[in-house]
Design a protein around this motif. Structure first.
Motif, PDB file in Angstrom:
ATOM      1  N   VAL A   1       0.849  -1.188   0.000  1.00 31.36           N
ATOM      2  CA  VAL A   1       0.000   0.000   0.000  1.00 31.36           C
ATOM      3  C   VAL A   1       0.884   1.236   0.000  1.00 31.36           C
ATOM      4  CG1 VAL A   1      -1.952  -1.134   1.136  1.00 31.36           C
ATOM      5  CG2 VAL A   1      -0.170  -0.056   2.513  1.00 31.36           C
ATOM      6  N   SER A   2       0.259   2.388  -0.274  1.00 30.88           N
ATOM      7  CA  SER A   2       1.032   3.639  -0.344  1.00 30.88           C
ATOM      8  C   SER A   2       1.182   4.305   1.012  1.00 30.88           C
ATOM      9  CB  SER A   2       0.334   4.612  -1.309  1.00 30.88           C
ATOM     10  OG  SER A   2      -0.963   4.926  -0.837  1.00 30.88           O
ATOM     11  N   LYS A   3       0.334   3.936   1.973  1.00 30.29           N
ATOM     12  CA  LYS A   3       0.352   4.589   3.280  1.00 30.29           C
ATOM     13  C   LYS A   3      -0.082   3.597   4.338  1.00 30.29           C
ATOM     14  CE  LYS A   3      -1.450   8.718   5.629  1.00 30.29           C
ATOM     15  NZ  LYS A   3      -2.376   9.873   5.510  1.00 30.29           N
ATOM     16  N   LYS A   4       0.454   3.738   5.508  1.00 33.28           N
ATOM     17  CA  LYS A   4       0.118   2.836   6.592  1.00 33.28           C
ATOM     18  C   LYS A   4      -1.353   3.004   6.975  1.00 33.28           C
ATOM     19  CE  LYS A   4       1.744   1.322  11.134  1.00 33.28           C
ATOM     20  NZ  LYS A   4       2.708   1.560  12.239  1.00 33.28           N
ATOM     21  N   PRO A   5      -2.105   1.916   7.136  1.00 28.37           N
ATOM     22  CA  PRO A   5      -3.527   2.034   7.481  1.00 28.37           C
ATOM     23  C   PRO A   5      -3.727   2.620   8.872  1.00 28.37           C
ATOM     24  CG  PRO A   5      -2.810  -0.253   7.585  1.00 28.37           C
ATOM     25  CD  PRO A   5      -1.670   0.512   6.992  1.00 28.37           C
ATOM     26  N   LEU A   6      -4.899   3.260   9.058  1.00 36.30           N
ATOM     27  CA  LEU A   6      -5.198   3.879  10.351  1.00 36.30           C
ATOM     28  C   LEU A   6      -5.500   2.832  11.407  1.00 36.30           C
ATOM     29  CD1 LEU A   6      -7.458   6.837   9.130  1.00 36.30           C
ATOM     30  CD2 LEU A   6      -5.026   6.907   9.735  1.00 36.30           C
ATOM     31  N   GLU A   7      -6.251   1.808  11.038  1.00 35.69           N
ATOM     32  CA  GLU A   7      -6.617   0.768  11.992  1.00 35.69           C
ATOM     33  C   GLU A   7      -5.554  -0.331  12.002  1.00 35.69           C
ATOM     34  OE1 GLU A   7     -10.471  -0.729  11.135  1.00 35.69           O
ATOM     35  OE2 GLU A   7     -11.461   1.237  11.251  1.00 35.69           O
ATOM     36  N   LYS A   8      -5.394  -0.933  13.181  1.00 37.44           N
ATOM     37  CA  LYS A   8      -4.451  -2.039  13.298  1.00 37.44           C
ATOM     38  C   LYS A   8      -4.992  -3.262  12.573  1.00 37.44           C
ATOM     39  CE  LYS A   8      -2.376  -0.641  17.709  1.00 37.44           C
ATOM     40  NZ  LYS A   8      -2.082  -1.048  19.107  1.00 37.44           N
ATOM     41  N   THR A   9      -4.106  -3.974  11.917  1.00 38.58           N
ATOM     42  CA  THR A   9      -4.506  -5.162  11.171  1.00 38.58           C
ATOM     43  C   THR A   9      -3.419  -6.216  11.280  1.00 38.58           C
ATOM     44  OG1 THR A   9      -5.050  -6.020   8.972  1.00 38.58           O
ATOM     45  CG2 THR A   9      -3.565  -4.145   9.060  1.00 38.58           C
ATOM     46  N   SER A  10      -3.838  -7.466  11.163  1.00 37.30           N
ATOM     47  CA  SER A  10      -2.878  -8.575  11.218  1.00 37.30           C
ATOM     48  C   SER A  10      -2.131  -8.759   9.912  1.00 37.30           C
ATOM     49  CB  SER A  10      -3.608  -9.874  11.581  1.00 37.30           C
ATOM     50  OG  SER A  10      -4.611 -10.166  10.624  1.00 37.30           O
ATOM     51  N   ILE A  11      -2.540  -8.040   8.863  1.00 34.49           N
ATOM     52  CA  ILE A  11      -1.862  -8.126   7.569  1.00 34.49           C
ATOM     53  C   ILE A  11      -0.562  -7.333   7.627  1.00 34.49           C
ATOM     54  CG2 ILE A  11      -2.027  -7.568   5.115  1.00 34.49           C
ATOM     55  CD1 ILE A  11      -4.982  -7.973   5.258  1.00 34.49           C
ATOM     56  N   LYS A  12       0.508  -7.940   7.174  1.00 36.82           N
ATOM     57  CA  LYS A  12       1.800  -7.270   7.126  1.00 36.82           C
ATOM     58  C   LYS A  12       1.820  -6.329   5.931  1.00 36.82           C
ATOM     59  CE  LYS A  12       6.781  -8.132   7.277  1.00 36.82           C
ATOM     60  NZ  LYS A  12       7.847  -9.170   7.248  1.00 36.82           N
ATOM     61  N   THR A  13       1.983  -5.027   6.187  1.00 38.51           N
ATOM     62  CA  THR A  13       1.909  -4.019   5.134  1.00 38.51           C
ATOM     63  C   THR A  13       3.307  -3.546   4.746  1.00 38.51           C
ATOM     64  OG1 THR A  13       1.623  -2.273   6.792  1.00 38.51           O
ATOM     65  CG2 THR A  13      -0.373  -3.230   5.838  1.00 38.51           C
ATOM     66  N   PHE A  14       3.499  -3.363   3.434  1.00 39.71           N
ATOM     67  CA  PHE A  14       4.730  -2.803   2.885  1.00 39.71           C
ATOM     68  C   PHE A  14       4.374  -1.469   2.238  1.00 39.71           C
ATOM     69  CE2 PHE A  14       5.255  -7.359   2.987  1.00 39.71           C
ATOM     70  CZ  PHE A  14       6.553  -7.543   3.463  1.00 39.71           C
ATOM     71  N   ILE A  15       5.069  -0.413   2.668  1.00 35.99           N
ATOM     72  CA  ILE A  15       4.769   0.918   2.152  1.00 35.99           C
ATOM     73  C   ILE A  15       5.500   1.110   0.825  1.00 35.99           C
ATOM     74  CG2 ILE A  15       4.761   3.378   2.644  1.00 35.99           C
ATOM     75  CD1 ILE A  15       3.027   1.643   4.485  1.00 35.99           C
ATOM     76  N   VAL A  16       4.711   1.337  -0.239  1.00 37.55           N
ATOM     77  CA  VAL A  16       5.248   1.585  -1.574  1.00 37.55           C
ATOM     78  C   VAL A  16       4.687   2.922  -2.040  1.00 37.55           C
ATOM     79  CG1 VAL A  16       5.453   0.732  -3.945  1.00 37.55           C
ATOM     80  CG2 VAL A  16       5.345  -0.887  -2.052  1.00 37.55           C
ATOM     81  N   ASP A  17       5.435   4.005  -1.792  1.00 33.19           N
ATOM     82  CA  ASP A  17       4.961   5.334  -2.175  1.00 33.19           C
ATOM     83  C   ASP A  17       5.521   5.785  -3.516  1.00 33.19           C
ATOM     84  OD1 ASP A  17       7.530   5.579  -1.340  1.00 33.19           O
ATOM     85  OD2 ASP A  17       7.165   7.098   0.190  1.00 33.19           O
ATOM     86  N   GLU A  18       6.440   4.993  -4.104  1.00 27.67           N
ATOM     87  CA  GLU A  18       6.959   5.256  -5.434  1.00 27.67           C
ATOM     88  C   GLU A  18       7.035   3.939  -6.200  1.00 27.67           C
ATOM     89  OE1 GLU A  18      10.715   7.138  -5.144  1.00 27.67           O
ATOM     90  OE2 GLU A  18       9.932   8.998  -4.270  1.00 27.67           O
ATOM     91  N   VAL A  19       6.859   4.003  -7.504  1.00 35.42           N
ATOM     92  CA  VAL A  19       6.861   2.776  -8.302  1.00 35.42           C
ATOM     93  C   VAL A  19       8.227   2.113  -8.291  1.00 35.42           C
ATOM     94  CG1 VAL A  19       4.946   3.453  -9.797  1.00 35.42           C
ATOM     95  CG2 VAL A  19       7.273   4.129 -10.385  1.00 35.42           C
TER      96      VAL A  19
END
Length: 448
Positions: A423-441
């Motif tokens: 995703v481009s931005k960290k989510p507001l709510e906590k989640t068990s999904i591991k997120t990777f911040i990709v703000d540029e291609v």
């Protein structure tokens, strides 16, 4: 003597002009103008002035808000598209390609409403009552309060409406009904305009909810004049191939609710029924393959996980092909140019094909990141895990921007056992999904 007024009307779009024209300037149809007689001219004048009123202007603060009452069709998907249920006195138009299930759905809905004790009239101009009875037996839609009328004359339909008080009326279809007071043929612009005007008047006066079925032209629009869609309260379109099980009902106009919702139906032996588990219908849970990436789109308030498929192969022609099914072809060309400019991936000599599974057409930009991931995966022949999703809008400068309802999308992904998200931005709510911040291609390649 007063000079006779001459008026010509296009039989494709309803444009009127005082002179005959070989080609319609509105819809482009050739040899479509016919001369209207005096009675037909009065009908045109009457329907065009339906919105006129002699009432005086009133301050908006002095107007009492009308409460909209709804009753359920006992079909969750249809109620969702309509904004919560059927409004008495409303006029709804349903269009779709032949065989997509318009008549089947409305017969089932009419049966559902009749089961609640309301009187329902199903008017068919294309089939006999016996044919409708055979379908009703297959759908198990036989109720004492469901009445069938095989009739194409508007005057006889109005007589039946005076004979018994109905709560729900189905017209199948508007192009087969004609008025004896108009000399033109059934399905003509003048006939459709006058009949729709009469049905609208009946719906408002008798507080009857009316559903009418409209034929579809080869261009994909509802046959008849554009005034047909302007006069009705709600316009719904069926999407999907008759050879597929899943059909999508999408709202294009709704005076009593939002037009962003969709209804997903499944064709079974008992007819079109609401698709209960659509989450797994649009992506494959099998082993990972190159050229496949998952994303989450929003259809109204409903998140849907889709599989984006890409095929990149070396071109054997001077001009490489770029073709997309379910995705905007112009946006695909923009993303391919971005890949060549920012990531220096040489795609000018390769054919690129994109397909969105399940027959859904993506209209939002949240799938951009998944499109890029699928193309890179196919180009490098590297598979992407089915436990990873890509959510983000890609700009022309190479930024990956935030999309709305990110938390709702991730919640749906977690319910489908997705463990990773780019995703481009960290989510507001906590989640068990591991997120990777990709703000540029460029960071997409780093993740690979």
């Amino acid at each position: 003597m007063a000079k006779k007024k001459v008026l010509f009307e296009c039989q494709h779009c309803g444009l009127t002009t005082p002179k005959w024209m070989g080609k319609c300037t509105n819809c482009g149809a050739w040899d479509s103008f016919v001369e209207l007689n005096e009675h037909q001219q009065e009908v045109v004048k009457q329907t065009k002035s339906t919105t006129s009123s002699s009432a005086k202007a009133v301050s908006i603060n002095d107007i009492v808000e009308e409460e909209v009452y709804r009753f359920s069709s006992l079909d969750d998907e249809l109620d969702n598209v309509l904004g919560g249920g059927i409004v008495p006195g409303s006029l709804t138009l349903i269009g779709g390609s032949p065989g997509v299930g318009k008549s089947t759905l409305l017969l089932k809905v009419g049966s559902n409403i009749a089961s609640t004790g309301k009187d329902v009239l199903y008017v068919t101009g294309e089939e006999s009552a016996g044919q409708i009875k055979l379908r009703a037996n297959r759908l198990k839609s036989n109720h004492d309060s469901l009445y069938l009328l095989s009739e194409i004359r508007l005057e006889q339909i109005l007589v039946e409406l005076e004979h018994r008080k109905y709560d729900f009326l189905i017209i199948d279809s508007i192009q087969t009904i004609y008025s004896e007071n108009i000399s033109s043929a059934p399905g003509s612009v003048t006939q459709v305009r006058q009949i729709t005007f009469e049905l609208m008047r009946i719906a408002k006066e008798k507080d009857i909810a009316i559903f009418i079925i409209g034929h579809i032209t080869k261009e994909g629009s509802i046959a008849g004049p554009r005034v047909l869609e302007h006069m009705v309260d709600t316009v719904l379109y069926f999407e999907g191939d008759s050879s597929q099980e899943l059909r999508i009902l999408r709202g294009f106009k709704n005076r009593f609710g939002a037009t962003s919702e969709i209804g997903v139906f499944e064709m079974k032996a008992e007819g079109l029924v609401s698709a209960t588990d659509i989450a797994s219908r649009f992506f494959n849970r099998n082993s990972s393959q190159s050229g496949s990436a998952l994303t989450v789109i929003m259809e109204g308030s409903r998140p849907i996980i889709l599989e984006v498929q890409a095929l990149v192969s070396e071109s054997h022609t001077p001009n490489a092909k770029r073709q997309a099914t379910g995705f905007d072809n112009n946006r695909l060309n923009m993303l391919l140019a971005l890949l060549e400019r920012k990531l220096e991936i040489p795609l000018s000599g390769y054919d690129v094909f994109i397909n969105i599974t399940g027959g859904i057409k993506i209209t939002e930009t949240a799938a951009d990141l998944a499109i890029l991931a699928a193309i890179i995966s196919s180009f490098r022949d590297r598979a992407i895990s089915k436990e990873t999703i890509f959510i983000g809008e890609v700009s022309l400068v190479g930024d990956v921007r935030e999309v709305y309802a990110l938390d709702a999308r991730l919640k749906e992904a977690r319910m489908q056992n997705i463990t990773k998200a780019l995703v481009s931005k960290k989510p507001l709510e906590k989640t068990s999904i591991k997120t990777f911040i990709v703000d540029e291609v460029t960071k997409l390649l780093e993740w690979y």
